[in-house]
Design a protein around this motif. Structure first.
Motif, PDB file in Angstrom:
ATOM      1  N   SER A 266       0.903   4.015  -2.987  1.00 38.73           N
ATOM      2  CA  SER A 266       0.544   5.424  -2.786  1.00 38.73           C
ATOM      3  C   SER A 266       1.690   6.329  -3.232  1.00 38.73           C
ATOM      4  CB  SER A 266       0.132   5.683  -1.343  1.00 38.73           C
ATOM      5  OG  SER A 266       1.134   5.238  -0.485  1.00 38.73           O
TER       6      SER A 266
ATOM      7  N   ALA B 122       0.831  -1.203   0.000  1.00 39.85           N
ATOM      8  CA  ALA B 122       0.000   0.000   0.000  1.00 39.85           C
ATOM      9  C   ALA B 122       0.869   1.258   0.000  1.00 39.85           C
ATOM     10  CB  ALA B 122      -0.926   0.000   1.215  1.00 39.85           C
TER      11      ALA B 122
ATOM     12  N   ALA C 179       1.410   6.744  -6.801  1.00 36.82           N
ATOM     13  CA  ALA C 179       0.310   7.667  -7.103  1.00 36.82           C
ATOM     14  C   ALA C 179       0.785   9.111  -6.948  1.00 36.82           C
ATOM     15  CB  ALA C 179      -0.875   7.392  -6.183  1.00 36.82           C
ATOM     16  N   VAL C 180       1.613   9.366  -5.923  1.00 39.43           N
ATOM     17  CA  VAL C 180       2.163  10.707  -5.720  1.00 39.43           C
ATOM     18  C   VAL C 180       2.997  11.124  -6.929  1.00 39.43           C
ATOM     19  CG1 VAL C 180       3.831  12.047  -4.357  1.00 39.43           C
ATOM     20  CG2 VAL C 180       2.138  10.621  -3.205  1.00 39.43           C
TER      21      VAL C 180
END
Lengths: 184, 106
Positions: free
Chosen positions: A109, A105, A112-113
């Motif tokens: 993330s 996870a 995604a950043v």
């Protein structure tokens, strides 16, 4: 359980394995039933002494999945290996799934950043055409800064992700040895 | 007996049972299940793994009755691995016995 239903059950449980490998494994159990019959044992007796097909399939799949994940570097394989190891017991549920999900996870993330920063760069350029908060040269330099940041982040993440992959495999192998009760 | 314990010991047993000549799977499964209680089906995944690790080589041989049997032959690597396991097993049981004897001494 009869020979036929035992073999069918085992076949069903191993359906995700390549046909060649599955046939090879199933042959051992087919032979076992044949030889038990020659020794005057009934199919039910033979099935009972062989043990629960789910347990057997679990043991067969364990080594197979970890190895598959190792030879073909894809993340679906890795997840399968993780779940095959987890299916061995509650202990593993806590000690494998927890760290695996948490780390995956965090990595996801961060990716995604990196993507978001790249999109932000694009947005400043779009903005300079339509809304004009920034002049075009300002927008361009802002966008370049964003993209540079995003690329740097992606390079770092690529390294981290492959490290994560390698570490997960290593941990699974260690865990497998512990569960098998093998001190090697 | 504890299941993890049994699994570790099972490996030594199948290796040792093939030292006096090649054996087929059913034979090994039955010989072991006569000595201690276990799901006989677990022997085959173990044989597969040991084969994959190069400790056994296998071949099919016709039998007079029924389909061809799969024989397991202990390779030189298999011999080395077995000796190592036995050495570990001996030092392990020795240590446990010492502790048990000390503990039970009046």
């Amino acid at each position: 359980m009869t020979k036929q239903s035992y073999m069918n059950e085992l076949d069903r449980l191993l359906r995700n394995v390549s046909e060649e490998q599955r046939k090879e494994w199933l042959y051992d159990y087919y032979l076992h039933f044949e030889q038990a019959a020659q020794n005057g044992r009934s199919e039910e007796e033979a099935a009972l002494e062989l043990g629960d097909p789910r347990q057997i399939a679990g043991e067969l799949l364990l080594g197979y999945r970890v190895e598959q994940a190792e030879s073909s570097k894809n993340y679906r394989g890795l997840s399968r290996a993780v779940f095959a190891t987890v299916s061995l017991g509650l202990f593993n549920l806590i000690f494998i799934i927890g760290p695996y999900v948490a780390l995956a996870a965090v990595l996801l993330s961060l990716w995604a950043v990196a993507a978001a920063i790249a999109v932000a760069g694009l947005a400043t350029i779009v903005d300079s055409f339509w809304v004009e908060t920034f002049t075009k040269p300002q927008a361009l330099s802002l966008a370049l800064i964003c993209w540079a940041l995003s690329i740097l982040l992606a390079i770092g993440l690529k390294f981290l992700t492959s490290k994560f992959y390698a570490m997960t495999l290593k941990y699974l192998k260690f865990n497998t040895r512990v569960v098998r009760g093998n001190s090697k | 007996m504890n299941i993890q314990f049994k699994k570790g010991v099972l490996e030594i047993c199948v290796l040792v049972l093939t030292t006096r000549g090649d054996r087929y799977g059913y034979e090994l499964a039955v010989m072991i299940s006569e000595k201690f209680e276990l799901a006989v089906g677990s022997v085959y995944p173990l044989l597969n793994r040991l084969t994959q690790e190069g400790y056994f080589s296998t071949y099919l041989k016709e039998s007079t009755e029924g389909p061809p049997r799969k024989y397991y032959h202990l390779t030189p690597e298999g011999w080395g691995h077995m000796r190592m396991l036995i050495a570990e097993w001996n030092s392990f049981t020795k240590a446990v016995n010492e502790i048990v004897e000390d503990g039970l001494r009046p």
